[in-house]
Design a protein around this motif. Structure first.
Motif, PDB file in Angstrom:
ATOM      1  N   GLU A   1      17.505  30.668  34.795  1.00  0.00           N
ATOM      2  CA  GLU A   1      17.881  29.258  34.695  1.00  0.00           C
ATOM      3  C   GLU A   1      19.128  28.956  35.509  1.00  0.00           C
ATOM      4  N   LEU A   2      20.075  29.878  35.511  1.00  0.00           N
ATOM      5  CA  LEU A   2      21.268  29.694  36.337  1.00  0.00           C
ATOM      6  C   LEU A   2      20.897  29.678  37.816  1.00  0.00           C
ATOM      7  N   MET A   3      20.036  30.601  38.234  1.00  0.00           N
ATOM      8  CA  MET A   3      19.672  30.679  39.635  1.00  0.00           C
ATOM      9  C   MET A   3      18.857  29.460  40.082  1.00  0.00           C
ATOM     10  N   ALA A   4      18.090  28.887  39.145  1.00  0.00           N
ATOM     11  CA  ALA A   4      17.359  27.657  39.469  1.00  0.00           C
ATOM     12  C   ALA A   4      18.339  26.516  39.743  1.00  0.00           C
ATOM     13  N   LEU A   5      19.413  26.441  38.969  1.00  0.00           N
ATOM     14  CA  LEU A   5      20.445  25.431  39.201  1.00  0.00           C
ATOM     15  C   LEU A   5      21.143  25.667  40.537  1.00  0.00           C
ATOM     16  N   VAL A   6      21.391  26.934  40.855  1.00  0.00           N
ATOM     17  CA  VAL A   6      22.020  27.267  42.137  1.00  0.00           C
ATOM     18  C   VAL A   6      21.131  26.815  43.292  1.00  0.00           C
ATOM     19  N   GLU A   7      19.836  27.090  43.215  1.00  0.00           N
ATOM     20  CA  GLU A   7      18.914  26.705  44.281  1.00  0.00           C
ATOM     21  C   GLU A   7      18.846  25.185  44.423  1.00  0.00           C
ATOM     22  N   ARG A   8      18.825  24.482  43.314  1.00  0.00           N
ATOM     23  CA  ARG A   8      18.832  23.015  43.379  1.00  0.00           C
ATOM     24  C   ARG A   8      20.092  22.509  44.083  1.00  0.00           C
ATOM     25  N   SER A   9      21.224  23.119  43.765  1.00  0.00           N
ATOM     26  CA  SER A   9      22.486  22.663  44.362  1.00  0.00           C
ATOM     27  C   SER A   9      22.517  22.929  45.860  1.00  0.00           C
ATOM     28  N   LEU A  10      21.939  24.034  46.298  1.00  0.00           N
ATOM     29  CA  LEU A  10      21.942  24.353  47.729  1.00  0.00           C
ATOM     30  C   LEU A  10      21.011  23.425  48.507  1.00  0.00           C
ATOM     31  N   ARG A  11      19.883  23.064  47.907  1.00  0.00           N
ATOM     32  CA  ARG A  11      18.989  22.098  48.575  1.00  0.00           C
ATOM     33  C   ARG A  11      19.657  20.733  48.675  1.00  0.00           C
ATOM     34  N   LEU A  12      20.356  20.345  47.618  1.00  0.00           N
ATOM     35  CA  LEU A  12      21.062  19.068  47.644  1.00  0.00           C
ATOM     36  C   LEU A  12      22.190  19.091  48.669  1.00  0.00           C
ATOM     37  N   LEU A  13      22.871  20.215  48.786  1.00  0.00           N
ATOM     38  CA  LEU A  13      23.946  20.344  49.771  1.00  0.00           C
ATOM     39  C   LEU A  13      23.411  20.135  51.187  1.00  0.00           C
ATOM     40  N   GLN A  14      22.248  20.661  51.483  1.00  0.00           N
ATOM     41  CA  GLN A  14      21.667  20.470  52.814  1.00  0.00           C
ATOM     42  C   GLN A  14      21.438  18.996  53.112  1.00  0.00           C
ATOM     43  N   ARG A  15      20.968  18.249  52.137  1.00  0.00           N
ATOM     44  CA  ARG A  15      20.724  16.823  52.347  1.00  0.00           C
ATOM     45  C   ARG A  15      22.035  16.063  52.532  1.00  0.00           C
ATOM     46  N   ILE A  16      23.039  16.422  51.744  1.00  0.00           N
ATOM     47  CA  ILE A  16      24.336  15.754  51.866  1.00  0.00           C
ATOM     48  C   ILE A  16      24.969  16.071  53.212  1.00  0.00           C
ATOM     49  N   GLU A  17      24.837  17.303  53.682  1.00  0.00           N
ATOM     50  CA  GLU A  17      25.382  17.656  54.988  1.00  0.00           C
ATOM     51  C   GLU A  17      24.708  16.847  56.097  1.00  0.00           C
ATOM     52  N   THR A  18      23.410  16.577  55.944  1.00  0.00           N
ATOM     53  CA  THR A  18      22.709  15.733  56.922  1.00  0.00           C
ATOM     54  C   THR A  18      23.286  14.323  56.917  1.00  0.00           C
ATOM     55  N   PHE A  19      23.497  13.762  55.730  1.00  0.00           N
ATOM     56  CA  PHE A  19      24.104  12.440  55.619  1.00  0.00           C
ATOM     57  C   PHE A  19      25.509  12.428  56.209  1.00  0.00           C
ATOM     58  N   ASP A  20      26.275  13.481  55.917  1.00  0.00           N
ATOM     59  CA  ASP A  20      27.663  13.525  56.377  1.00  0.00           C
ATOM     60  C   ASP A  20      27.721  13.570  57.905  1.00  0.00           C
ATOM     61  N   GLN A  21      26.821  14.323  58.527  1.00  0.00           N
ATOM     62  CA  GLN A  21      26.771  14.366  59.984  1.00  0.00           C
ATOM     63  C   GLN A  21      26.397  13.004  60.556  1.00  0.00           C
ATOM     64  N   MET A  22      25.451  12.330  59.911  1.00  0.00           N
ATOM     65  CA  MET A  22      25.042  11.009  60.363  1.00  0.00           C
ATOM     66  C   MET A  22      26.202  10.027  60.294  1.00  0.00           C
ATOM     67  N   ILE A  23      26.979  10.069  59.215  1.00  0.00           N
ATOM     68  CA  ILE A  23      28.127   9.178  59.059  1.00  0.00           C
ATOM     69  C   ILE A  23      29.191   9.490  60.099  1.00  0.00           C
ATOM     70  N   SER A  24      29.430  10.775  60.359  1.00  0.00           N
ATOM     71  CA  SER A  24      30.428  11.163  61.354  1.00  0.00           C
ATOM     72  C   SER A  24      30.038  10.664  62.733  1.00  0.00           C
ATOM     73  N   GLU A  25      28.754  10.764  63.066  1.00  0.00           N
ATOM     74  CA  GLU A  25      28.297  10.278  64.364  1.00  0.00           C
ATOM     75  C   GLU A  25      28.489   8.774  64.479  1.00  0.00           C
TER      76      GLU A  25
END
Length: 201
Positions: free
Chosen positions: A143-167
């Motif tokens: 259950e802990l590792m499932a939460l970790v995986e969810r957080s890493l997938r969400l981080l990838q999406r946020i990083e995409t948004f952050d790059q778009m905003i920076s551009e």
């Protein structure tokens, strides 16, 4: 009599100054806030925001409940790995939640664009990834590792948004310095293909 070159130059000046220099600068300054408002009002951002806040709640519930029971079943190495991975997860979630709340605050006028760029509001998304493998990590609860995986997938999406905003921010800064570049920026925004998770603005 007006020669062809003079007529072309006059039209060029009219095109560059059709709204007047003051109005043009005001439009450029307003552009970042207008973009943030549309961005944070998009379905894509709202889904990511809700997912992020939901993940924070799910993680807190697990760590304060079932996670305590799971941790008691681990040996020494497993317990250290559990503590380390839990700290990584909570740090990652705090940074991501801060990023999401900051973007919404900017769009609502609670935080200025320049203030959001200052050191006080700067959020580092680069150092909150998966991290190195841990000794005893094979013991970590599913259950802990499932939460970790969810957080890493969400981080990838946020990083995409952050790059778009920076551009977008960089393009706006260039446009503010150069009136010709402001027109090029408009063309760039109009015709460039969207990123995979980019809202239609």
């Amino acid at each position: 009599m007006i020669v062809r070159g003079e007529r072309s130059d006059a039209k060029g000046r009219d095109f560059m100054n059709d709204a007047g220099p003051t109005a043009g600068r005001a439009a450029i300054v307003a552009a970042p806030v207008d973009f943030f408002a549309r961005f944070t009002g998009s379905d894509q951002f709202q889904r990511v925001f809700q997912e992020g806040m939901g993940l924070v709640e799910d993680t807190a519930n697990y760590l304060d409940g079932q996670g305590r029971k799971d941790a008691r079943r681990l040996d020494r190495h497993g317990a250290i790995a559990y503590a380390t991975e839990s700290m990584r997860l909570t740090t990652r979630l705090m940074q991501m939640a801060s990023w999401l709340l900051l973007q919404r605050a900017v769009s609502q006028g609670e935080v200025g664009v320049e203030a959001a760029r200052s050191d006080r509001h700067r959020i580092n998304l680069a150092d909150i990834g998966a991290g190195a493998p841990l000794k005893g990590g094979e013991q970590l609860p599913a259950e802990l590792m499932a939460l970790v995986e969810r957080s890493l997938r969400l981080l990838q999406r946020i990083e995409t948004f952050d790059q778009m905003i920076s551009e977008r921010r960089d393009l706006t800064a260039v446009a503010a310095q150069n009136p010709v570049a402001s027109h090029l920026t408009r063309l760039h925004n109009e015709f460039r293909p969207p990123a995979p998770d980019e809202p239609a603005v």
